[in-house]
Scaffold this motif. Sequence first.
Motif, PDB file in Angstrom:
ATOM      1  N   THR A  53       0.644  -1.335   0.057  1.00 54.79           N
ATOM      2  CA  THR A  53       0.073   0.005  -0.125  1.00 54.79           C
ATOM      3  C   THR A  53       0.831   1.039  -0.099  1.00 54.79           C
ATOM      4  O   THR A  53       1.959   1.014   0.149  1.00 54.79           O
ATOM      5  CB  THR A  53      -0.813  -0.048   1.246  1.00 54.79           C
ATOM      6  N   THR A  54       0.214   2.364  -0.228  1.00 49.58           N
ATOM      7  CA  THR A  54       0.895   3.585  -0.105  1.00 49.58           C
ATOM      8  C   THR A  54       0.602   4.179   1.037  1.00 49.58           C
ATOM      9  O   THR A  54      -0.133   3.796   2.014  1.00 49.58           O
ATOM     10  CB  THR A  54       0.415   4.623  -1.178  1.00 49.58           C
ATOM     11  N   PHE A  55       1.782   4.896   1.739  1.00 51.64           N
ATOM     12  CA  PHE A  55       1.708   5.607   3.194  1.00 51.64           C
ATOM     13  C   PHE A  55       1.934   7.193   2.911  1.00 51.64           C
ATOM     14  O   PHE A  55       2.285   7.822   2.311  1.00 51.64           O
ATOM     15  CB  PHE A  55       3.043   5.275   3.679  1.00 51.64           C
ATOM     16  N   PRO A  56       1.419   7.782   4.129  1.00 52.21           N
ATOM     17  CA  PRO A  56       1.272   9.266   4.041  1.00 52.21           C
ATOM     18  C   PRO A  56       2.875   9.501   4.892  1.00 52.21           C
ATOM     19  O   PRO A  56       3.391   8.775   5.258  1.00 52.21           O
ATOM     20  CB  PRO A  56       0.102   9.430   5.304  1.00 52.21           C
ATOM     21  N   VAL A  57       2.933  10.846   4.645  1.00 52.88           N
ATOM     22  CA  VAL A  57       4.347  11.435   4.881  1.00 52.88           C
ATOM     23  C   VAL A  57       4.237  12.498   5.892  1.00 52.88           C
ATOM     24  O   VAL A  57       3.637  13.429   5.498  1.00 52.88           O
ATOM     25  CB  VAL A  57       5.287  11.452   3.703  1.00 52.88           C
ATOM     26  N   MET A  58       5.058  12.573   6.975  1.00 54.56           N
ATOM     27  CA  MET A  58       5.348  13.765   7.733  1.00 54.56           C
ATOM     28  C   MET A  58       6.569  14.260   7.442  1.00 54.56           C
ATOM     29  O   MET A  58       7.618  13.429   7.573  1.00 54.56           O
ATOM     30  CB  MET A  58       5.124  13.215   9.216  1.00 54.56           C
ATOM     31  N   TYR A  59       6.815  15.465   7.120  1.00 56.69           N
ATOM     32  CA  TYR A  59       8.175  16.050   6.970  1.00 56.69           C
ATOM     33  C   TYR A  59       8.283  16.542   8.247  1.00 56.69           C
ATOM     34  O   TYR A  59       7.678  17.683   8.738  1.00 56.69           O
ATOM     35  CB  TYR A  59       8.106  17.100   5.686  1.00 56.69           C
ATOM     36  N   LEU A  60       9.517  16.425   9.011  1.00 52.76           N
ATOM     37  CA  LEU A  60       9.927  17.049  10.138  1.00 52.76           C
ATOM     38  C   LEU A  60      11.195  17.772  10.209  1.00 52.76           C
ATOM     39  O   LEU A  60      12.249  17.038   9.704  1.00 52.76           O
ATOM     40  CB  LEU A  60       9.975  15.637  11.111  1.00 52.76           C
ATOM     41  N   LEU A  61      11.052  18.999  10.340  1.00 50.77           N
ATOM     42  CA  LEU A  61      12.319  19.959  10.146  1.00 50.77           C
ATOM     43  C   LEU A  61      13.087  20.136  11.454  1.00 50.77           C
ATOM     44  O   LEU A  61      12.474  20.217  12.431  1.00 50.77           O
ATOM     45  CB  LEU A  61      11.715  21.180   9.374  1.00 50.77           C
ATOM     46  N   HIS A  62      14.368  20.294  11.012  1.00 50.92           N
ATOM     47  CA  HIS A  62      15.193  20.578  12.341  1.00 50.92           C
ATOM     48  C   HIS A  62      15.395  22.257  12.638  1.00 50.92           C
ATOM     49  O   HIS A  62      14.926  22.849  11.724  1.00 50.92           O
ATOM     50  CB  HIS A  62      16.597  19.849  12.203  1.00 50.92           C
ATOM     51  N   ILE A 123      10.748  16.536  -1.883  1.00 54.72           N
ATOM     52  CA  ILE A 123       9.215  15.680  -1.994  1.00 54.72           C
ATOM     53  C   ILE A 123       9.260  15.099  -3.205  1.00 54.72           C
ATOM     54  O   ILE A 123       8.832  13.776  -3.239  1.00 54.72           O
ATOM     55  CB  ILE A 123       8.194  16.799  -1.998  1.00 54.72           C
ATOM     56  N   GLN A 124       9.728  15.388  -4.255  1.00 54.25           N
ATOM     57  CA  GLN A 124       9.966  14.750  -5.684  1.00 54.25           C
ATOM     58  C   GLN A 124      10.636  13.203  -5.320  1.00 54.25           C
ATOM     59  O   GLN A 124      10.111  12.176  -5.753  1.00 54.25           O
ATOM     60  CB  GLN A 124      10.379  15.492  -6.652  1.00 54.25           C
ATOM     61  N   LYS A 125      11.916  13.545  -4.615  1.00 54.36           N
ATOM     62  CA  LYS A 125      12.766  12.299  -4.351  1.00 54.36           C
ATOM     63  C   LYS A 125      12.069  11.432  -3.588  1.00 54.36           C
ATOM     64  O   LYS A 125      11.960  10.213  -3.864  1.00 54.36           O
ATOM     65  CB  LYS A 125      14.006  12.738  -4.111  1.00 54.36           C
ATOM     66  N   VAL A 126      11.558  11.713  -2.508  1.00 56.22           N
ATOM     67  CA  VAL A 126      10.807  10.987  -1.459  1.00 56.22           C
ATOM     68  C   VAL A 126       9.612  10.111  -2.394  1.00 56.22           C
ATOM     69  O   VAL A 126       9.379   8.823  -2.164  1.00 56.22           O
ATOM     70  CB  VAL A 126      10.367  11.611  -0.387  1.00 56.22           C
ATOM     71  N   ASP A 127       8.473  10.753  -3.009  1.00 54.88           N
ATOM     72  CA  ASP A 127       7.627  10.200  -3.801  1.00 54.88           C
ATOM     73  C   ASP A 127       8.228   9.216  -4.962  1.00 54.88           C
ATOM     74  O   ASP A 127       7.354   8.197  -5.125  1.00 54.88           O
ATOM     75  CB  ASP A 127       6.851  11.124  -4.342  1.00 54.88           C
ATOM     76  N   LYS A 128       9.419   9.360  -5.541  1.00 52.55           N
ATOM     77  CA  LYS A 128       9.740   8.619  -6.406  1.00 52.55           C
ATOM     78  C   LYS A 128      10.379   7.275  -5.881  1.00 52.55           C
ATOM     79  O   LYS A 128      10.599   6.513  -6.459  1.00 52.55           O
ATOM     80  CB  LYS A 128      10.886   9.188  -7.307  1.00 52.55           C
ATOM     81  N   THR A 129      10.943   7.630  -4.786  1.00 55.12           N
ATOM     82  CA  THR A 129      11.811   6.233  -4.085  1.00 55.12           C
ATOM     83  C   THR A 129      10.773   5.449  -3.309  1.00 55.12           C
ATOM     84  O   THR A 129      11.172   4.191  -3.065  1.00 55.12           O
ATOM     85  CB  THR A 129      12.822   6.806  -3.092  1.00 55.12           C
ATOM     86  N   TYR A 130       9.766   5.937  -2.636  1.00 53.91           N
ATOM     87  CA  TYR A 130       9.083   5.104  -1.768  1.00 53.91           C
ATOM     88  C   TYR A 130       7.444   5.049  -2.172  1.00 53.91           C
ATOM     89  O   TYR A 130       7.125   6.313  -2.900  1.00 53.91           O
ATOM     90  CB  TYR A 130       9.158   5.931  -0.261  1.00 53.91           C
ATOM     91  N   ARG A 131       6.924   4.233  -1.426  1.00 52.70           N
ATOM     92  CA  ARG A 131       5.279   4.178  -1.938  1.00 52.70           C
ATOM     93  C   ARG A 131       4.474   5.105  -0.859  1.00 52.70           C
ATOM     94  O   ARG A 131       4.216   4.873   0.192  1.00 52.70           O
ATOM     95  CB  ARG A 131       4.821   2.652  -1.670  1.00 52.70           C
ATOM     96  N   THR A 132       4.614   6.358  -1.321  1.00 53.17           N
ATOM     97  CA  THR A 132       3.820   7.375  -0.647  1.00 53.17           C
ATOM     98  C   THR A 132       2.360   7.807  -1.124  1.00 53.17           C
ATOM     99  O   THR A 132       2.251   7.402  -2.563  1.00 53.17           O
ATOM    100  CB  THR A 132       4.572   8.663  -0.794  1.00 53.17           C
ATOM    101  N   ILE A 133       1.618   8.585  -0.617  1.00 56.14           N
ATOM    102  CA  ILE A 133       0.433   9.117  -0.876  1.00 56.14           C
ATOM    103  C   ILE A 133       1.003  10.435  -1.640  1.00 56.14           C
ATOM    104  O   ILE A 133       1.030  11.423  -0.812  1.00 56.14           O
ATOM    105  CB  ILE A 133      -0.564   9.413   0.038  1.00 56.14           C
ATOM    106  N   ALA A 134       1.147  10.267  -2.919  1.00 57.60           N
ATOM    107  CA  ALA A 134       1.890  11.643  -3.536  1.00 57.60           C
ATOM    108  C   ALA A 134       1.140  12.642  -3.923  1.00 57.60           C
ATOM    109  O   ALA A 134       0.866  12.927  -5.255  1.00 57.60           O
ATOM    110  CB  ALA A 134       2.475  10.972  -4.852  1.00 57.60           C
TER     111      ALA A 134
END
Length: 286
Positions: A53-62, A123-134
């Motif tokens: 399945t696809t997964f949601p993504v939380m971007y967590l900034l330092h 975001i583009q790299k993450v969506d291409k690399t993993y099964r994300t809800i893009a």
Amino acid sequence: MKKFKMLLSAFLLCLTTMTYAAKVDTLQVASTAMGKTYKAAVVLPNSYAKSKTTFPVMYLLHGAYGHFSDWLKNTPNKKLVHNLADQYNMIIVMPEGETFSFYIDSPVNKESQFETFITQEVIQKVDKTYRTIANKGGRVITGLSMGGHGALYLSARHPDLFCAAGSMSGAVDMSTMLNRDSSAQIVKLMQPVFGDKSGNTELYEQNSVLRMADKLKANKLPLIIDCGVDDFLIEPNRELHRRLVYNKVDHDYTERPGAHTWDYWENSLLYHALFFSKILFKTKTK
């Protein structure tokens, strides 16, 4: 024999924990905008490997003075991010933001374009690399201090990318930094962003989240904002809250005991993850 069985049981338990715990990747993200490659830490929930399945993504900034691995190294509980990824079945991405970028595109330095980096390249790299809800329905963003500013700033300017945003102890008024004892050091650190004008208070104010209340209202994104009552950034956060209330912007605002510390942010992230999980569930079921 009994001792051997105990050791074997302990080993198998350890192996099981290792096998089924969240996984951490270090992703190389090439930035065309800046002409260099940066790293991002990506935590995949245990359920990722066991499904298609696809997964949601939380971007967590330092925050300022930090780097992409801060959230994995500096929290009192070193498994905090792993546990949240597993608990809420979400991918958590922690991109590089350099020590003082504030996640904006520098008007003077092509090597400091972190708004473009996060919103386009990461975001583009993450969506291409993993099964994300893009799409925006599967993305949320938050962060601490400089990262809190960054999360609200990026979501305000790119509401098409995120369905919710948050800030923990956010530096929502960038000019506040210039009023501190170390203002000369701040001016020096901000030169890669503002160049010779890094001592110009008006330039900081122009790029501050405090000036974005209208955008935040127009975008109608769910927001979660909090700050410790002993934090040196509490007054700018209170002012942001007042402006959002005045503009009738729905948002979750909380003040808790605590200062500008990792103990505070570890506790805060628990609330942000819960808040986001509810938003993501709603978008998923629409």
